[in-house]
Design a protein around this motif. Structure first.
Motif, short mmCIF file in Angstrom:
data_model
loop_
_atom_site.label_atom_id
_atom_site.label_comp_id
_atom_site.label_asym_id
_atom_site.label_seq_id
_atom_site.Cartn_x
_atom_site.Cartn_y
_atom_site.Cartn_z
N VAL A 181 -31.46 27.74 -5.39
CA VAL A 181 -32.69 27.49 -6.13
C VAL A 181 -33.84 27.78 -5.18
N ARG A 182 -34.69 28.73 -5.56
CA ARG A 182 -35.73 29.22 -4.67
C ARG A 182 -37.12 28.77 -5.13
N LEU A 183 -37.85 28.19 -4.22
CA LEU A 183 -39.24 27.84 -4.46
C LEU A 183 -40.07 29.09 -4.26
N ALA A 184 -40.69 29.58 -5.35
CA ALA A 184 -41.30 30.90 -5.31
C ALA A 184 -42.81 30.83 -5.56
N GLY A 185 -43.34 31.80 -6.29
CA GLY A 185 -44.78 31.96 -6.44
C GLY A 185 -45.50 30.73 -6.96
N GLY A 186 -46.68 30.48 -6.41
CA GLY A 186 -47.52 29.39 -6.88
C GLY A 186 -47.25 28.06 -6.23
N ARG A 187 -46.29 27.98 -5.31
CA ARG A 187 -45.93 26.68 -4.73
C ARG A 187 -47.09 26.06 -3.95
N GLU A 188 -47.84 26.91 -3.25
CA GLU A 188 -48.90 26.37 -2.40
C GLU A 188 -50.01 25.71 -3.21
N ILE A 189 -50.38 26.33 -4.33
CA ILE A 189 -51.53 25.81 -5.08
C ILE A 189 -51.14 24.71 -6.05
N HIS A 190 -49.86 24.63 -6.43
CA HIS A 190 -49.45 23.62 -7.40
C HIS A 190 -48.76 22.41 -6.76
N LEU A 191 -47.91 22.64 -5.76
CA LEU A 191 -47.27 21.50 -5.09
C LEU A 191 -48.17 20.90 -4.02
#
Length: 354
Positions: free
Chosen positions: A272-282
């Motif tokens: 399970v890969r944490l991908a696009g948008g992680r920085e702005i949403h998490l």
């Protein structure tokens, strides 16, 4: 909630499929249960992947000017988003970009090109690029993401040295027509099937935050299990200006963690890969996500900036994890700063973002 989480952990360890009601309970769980949800998902993550985090690195081979109208995409037909537009990178340029990621610890290089699907000439270009990359890094995994595949193209990619093929389902079948009109959900399922038939590792995931319901999320998560996705990237919508979904901000860090946990419970032993948008949403909860996922993209994405590579590596070490293939959960002080090292495209000093 406690009984549900115990059941989900048991089923994940025994190879049993969770129920929709159980996954629905995770997605709708109260804030006071969030750390319990993360801890339960973390039991499965640790059982199957230990303390390892696999790093993936994206190389944008061809950017912009896509004829498809996917509403979430900054490269779509008619997009007014301010993104770089360029045709195919030369093999040496792509190999140099890939080297930056491998130097930072990436085990997989993802080669992405905009467009509906590749021509036979495009496949040959990809083959030349893979040859250039493997001259420097013979052991690196190569994943291609080139759009919809035609007859025989998956087999040709396998011959050229591609290990995996990425083609996301993105959302539920019911919601898909509202996201894209130039191809349909069945086209995406077919391409994943072609990749698997050619013995390529299937990489297929989703994008959250596009107006989907919990039922939509469950539909796509179980569909990904049904088609046998071996790598499940979870993206969070980046609502680019100039696209139909501009201004769509539906996600909170807590919601993102619940979605990641649901993905882990449905896919307990799968990457399970944490991908696009992680920085702005998490945002500040990214380290908690590492207790659920076992894989991330390092650096930038297709058309948006990610965190600095050094920052990601520090986060992994600080959270008590280690990069897959590394002996120690620490980062040398002279580790390459990937954002500065990468080249976004010919003649630029920034990097593509996936």
């Amino acid at each position: 909630m406690k009984a549900t989480l115990e059941s989900l952990v048991h089923k994940g360890l025994e190879g049993e499929t969770p129920t929709r009601d159980e996954i629905g309970s995770v997605l709708s769980s109260p804030d006071e249960a969030l750390l319990d949800v993360v801890a339960a998902a973390g039991q499965l993550r640790r059982r199957y992947f230990g303390d390892r985090v696999k790093l993936n690195y994206l190389v944008n081979l061809k950017s912009g000017l896509c004829p498809e109208d996917c509403g979430y995409c900054s490269q779509r037909l008619g997009s007014q988003a301010d993104v770089l537009k360029y045709t195919w990178l030369k093999p040496g340029e792509a190999a140099s970009a890939a080297q930056a990621g491998v130097s930072g610890g990436a085990k997989r290089v993802c080669l992405v090109a905009s467009g509906r699907g590749p021509t036979d000439r495009d496949l040959e270009r990809v083959g030349d690029i893979i040859s250039a990359i493997r001259e420097q890094n013979p052991q690196v995994e190569v994943c291609a993401c080139l759009g919809l595949l035609g007859d025989g193209q998956a087999e040709r990619l396998s011959e050229l040295g591609v290990d995996a093929y990425n083609h996301n389902l993105n959302t539920s079948e019911d919601q898909y027509a509202g996201i894209c009109s130039t191809h349909d959900y069945a086209d995406r399922v077919d391409t994943v099937g072609q990749a698997k038939a050619a013995k390529l590792s299937a990489c297929s995931g989703l994008i959250a935050g596009m107006g989907e319901t919990d039922d939509d999320l469950m539909d796509v998560l179980f569909a990904l299990r049904d088609i046998g996705s071996e790598s499940v990237p979870v993206n969070f919508l980046i609502p680019f200006d100039g696209t139909p979904l501009a201004g769509t901000w539906e996600l909170t860090p807590r919601r993102c963690l619940r979605i990641l946990a649901a993905a882990r419970f449905v896919h307990p032993d799968v990457e399970v890969r944490l991908a696009g948008g992680r920085e702005i949403h998490l945002r500040g909860l990214q380290p908690l996500a590492l207790h659920i996922v076992n894989s991330i993209f390092l650096g930038d994405y297709l058309t948006s900036e990610g965190a600095e590579g050094k920052t990601d590596l520090e986060m992994i070490a600080d959270a008590g994890f280690r990069v897959e293939g590394a002996d120690e959960p620490t980062m040398p002080a002279d580790r390459v700063d990937l954002v500065n090292a990468r080249k976004r495209g010919p003649g630029t000093d920034r990097a593509p973002n996936a």
